[in-house]
Design an enzyme around this catalytic site. Structure first.
Site, mmCIF file in Angstrom:
data_model
loop_
_atom_site.group_PDB
_atom_site.id
_atom_site.type_symbol
_atom_site.label_atom_id
_atom_site.label_comp_id
_atom_site.label_asym_id
_atom_site.label_seq_id
_atom_site.Cartn_x
_atom_site.Cartn_y
_atom_site.Cartn_z
ATOM 1 N N ASN A 13 0.839 -1.195 -0.100
ATOM 2 C CA ASN A 13 0.198 -0.111 -0.122
ATOM 3 C C ASN A 13 1.205 0.928 0.635
ATOM 4 O OD1 ASN A 13 -1.519 1.809 0.368
ATOM 5 N ND2 ASN A 13 -2.098 1.044 2.377
ATOM 6 N N LYS A 15 0.528 4.393 -0.369
ATOM 7 C CA LYS A 15 -0.348 5.380 -0.258
ATOM 8 C C LYS A 15 -0.203 6.785 -0.472
ATOM 9 C CE LYS A 15 0.461 2.980 4.886
ATOM 10 N NZ LYS A 15 -0.038 3.274 5.934
ATOM 11 N N HIS A 98 -9.120 1.270 4.494
ATOM 12 C CA HIS A 98 -7.993 1.279 5.696
ATOM 13 C C HIS A 98 -7.939 2.601 6.687
ATOM 14 C CE1 HIS A 98 -3.730 2.639 6.928
ATOM 15 N NE2 HIS A 98 -3.740 1.345 5.801
ATOM 16 N N GLU A 100 -6.690 4.932 7.659
ATOM 17 C CA GLU A 100 -6.748 6.104 7.380
ATOM 18 C C GLU A 100 -7.419 6.908 6.548
ATOM 19 O OE1 GLU A 100 -2.886 5.687 5.104
ATOM 20 O OE2 GLU A 100 -1.880 4.792 7.473
ATOM 21 N N GLU A 170 -5.563 -4.955 10.563
ATOM 22 C CA GLU A 170 -4.496 -3.955 10.214
ATOM 23 C C GLU A 170 -5.061 -3.086 12.086
ATOM 24 O OE1 GLU A 170 -2.379 -2.806 7.002
ATOM 25 O OE2 GLU A 170 -3.929 -1.213 6.707
ATOM 26 N N GLY A 176 3.175 1.883 10.885
ATOM 27 C CA GLY A 176 3.512 3.455 10.703
ATOM 28 C C GLY A 176 3.819 3.440 12.040
ATOM 29 N N SER A 216 3.050 -2.139 10.671
ATOM 30 C CA SER A 216 4.460 -2.115 10.103
ATOM 31 C C SER A 216 5.858 -3.638 10.415
ATOM 32 C CB SER A 216 5.629 -2.205 11.902
ATOM 33 O OG SER A 216 4.835 -0.685 12.263
HETATM 34 P P1 13P Z 1 3.273 0.130 7.595
HETATM 35 O O1 13P Z 1 3.141 -1.410 7.296
HETATM 36 O O2 13P Z 1 4.076 1.623 7.181
HETATM 37 O O3 13P Z 1 2.960 0.011 8.984
HETATM 38 O O4 13P Z 1 1.793 0.631 7.297
HETATM 39 C C1 13P Z 1 0.807 -0.416 7.184
HETATM 40 C C2 13P Z 1 -0.629 -0.210 6.691
HETATM 41 O O5 13P Z 1 -0.872 0.927 6.767
HETATM 42 C C3 13P Z 1 -0.828 -0.900 5.339
HETATM 43 O O6 13P Z 1 -2.066 -0.996 4.534
#
Ligand code: 13P
Length: 255
Positions: A13, A15, A98, A100, A170, A176, A216
Site C-alpha cells: 500500500n 499510500k 483503510h 487512515e 491492520e 507506521g 509495521s
Molecule cells: P506500515 O507498514 O507502514 O505500518 O503501514 C501498514 C499499512 O497501513 C498498510 O496498509
C-alpha cells in the site's frame, strides 16, 4: 499461511507516495526481484500512478491496485473516483476501509460497506481493511469490533462474491509506528475473522479466504508473521516503498 487451502498475498500500500515517473521506477525495480514469487504480489498505488503502474507491470506477476473508490457509479461527487473508472483502466484490486481513511476522511463502517458493494459490482477485487485502535485493545473489545466491522462491510455480499475479497487485519496502533503485533496477536485476530466467515458463509468459504496482517510488517518480522496458520500474507506500507525490503517479504510468503 496454508497454501493448500488459500493463496498467500503480499500487497504494497504505497499510500500518498510516488509520482507516475517514480512509480514506473519502483515497479521496474520490484519486478525482477519478485519474478519467481510463489504468492500473489500486488502494488496499490495512488490514482495518478495507476496508468503508469499498469503499463510498467504489464507481462509481469505484479497486479495493480487502487487505494480507494467511491460508492456511486458516477455523478456530482467532485474529486472522487468510481469503481468503474478503475476497471476501465484495467485495475484489478482496490483497498477499501483503510484506517487512515477512517481516521482522516470520515470513513465509516457504512461507507466501507457501500464502497465494497460498488467495487464488487464493478468487477474489482477488494482488500477490505479492518482493525482496532489501541484503546479498543486495552478495553478488550478487539475481536468484537473487528467482527462488527467485517460483518457490516460484507452485508449482502454472496459466497461467490466473497471469493473476490481479501481481508486485511491492520491494528491501527501498529500502522507506521514500528510497533508490530506479535505473531500470536496477529494470528488470533485473523483466526477470529475466519471464524466469523465460517459462521456467515460456511467452512469452505472461511478456509478459502485470504486474511492478511498489516502494521509495521517488514523484512525482519515477515517470516514469523506469515508462518502463522491464519496469516495469509501482508498489507505493507512503508516497507513496500523499498524494493529490496518488499522483495524479502514476498520471499517470506513464497516459502
Ligand atoms: P506500515 O507498514 O507502514 O505500518 O503501514 C501498514 C499499512 O497501513 C498498510 O496498509
Amino acid at each position: 499461511m496454508n497454501k493448500q487451502l488459500r493463496p498467500a498475498v503480499i500487497a504494497g500500500n504505497w499510500k500518498m507516495n510516488k509520482t507516475p515517473a517514480e512509480t514506473v521506477a519502483l515497479i521496474n525495480e520490484i519486478k525482477p526481484l519478485v519474478a519467481n514469487a510463489d504468492c500473489k504480489v500486488i502494488c496499490a498505488v495512488p490514482f495518478t500512478g495507476l496508468t503508469a503502474a499498469l503499463e510498467a507491470a504489464k507481462g509481469s506477476n505484479i497486479a495493480v491496485g487502487a487505494e480507494n473508490c467511491h460508492w456511486a457509479k458516477s455523478g456530482a461527487f467532485t474529486g472522487e473516483i468510481s469503481a468503474d473508472f478503475l476497471t476501465a483502466l484495467g485495475v484489478e484490486y482496490v483497498i477499501i476501509g483503510h484506517s487512515e481513511r477512517r481516521q482522516y476522511f470520515g470513513e465509516t463502517d457504512k461507507t466501507v460497506h457501500d464502497r465494497t458493494r460498488a467495487a464488487l459490482d464493478s468487477g474489482l477485487k477488494v482488500i477490505l481493511c479492518v482493525g482496532e485502535q489501541l484503546e479498543d485493545r486495552e478495553n478488550g473489545i478487539t475481536t468484537e469490533l473487528v467482527r462488527l466491522q467485517t460483518k457490516i462491510a460484507l452485508k449482502g455480499v454472496s459466497a461467490d462474491e466473497l471469493k473476490s475479497v481479501i481481508i486485511a487485519y491492520e491494528p491501527v496502533w501498529a500502522i507506521g509506528t514500528g510497533k508490530t503485533a506479535t505473531a500470536e496477536q496477529a494470528n488470533e485476530v485473523c483466526k477470529a475473522i475466519r471464524n466469523l466467515i465460517a459462521e456467515l458463509y460456511g467452512a469452505d468459504s472461511a478456509n478459502g479466504l485470504t486474511v492478511q496482517y498489516g502494521g509495521s510488517m517488514n523484512a525482519k518480522n515477515a517470516d514469523e508473521l506469515v508462518a502463522q496458520p491464519d496469516v495469509d500474507g501482508g498489507l505493507i506500507g512503508g516497507a513496500s516503498l523499498v524494493a529490496a525490503d518488499f522483495a524479502v517479504i514476498v520471499k517470506a510468503a513464497s516459502k
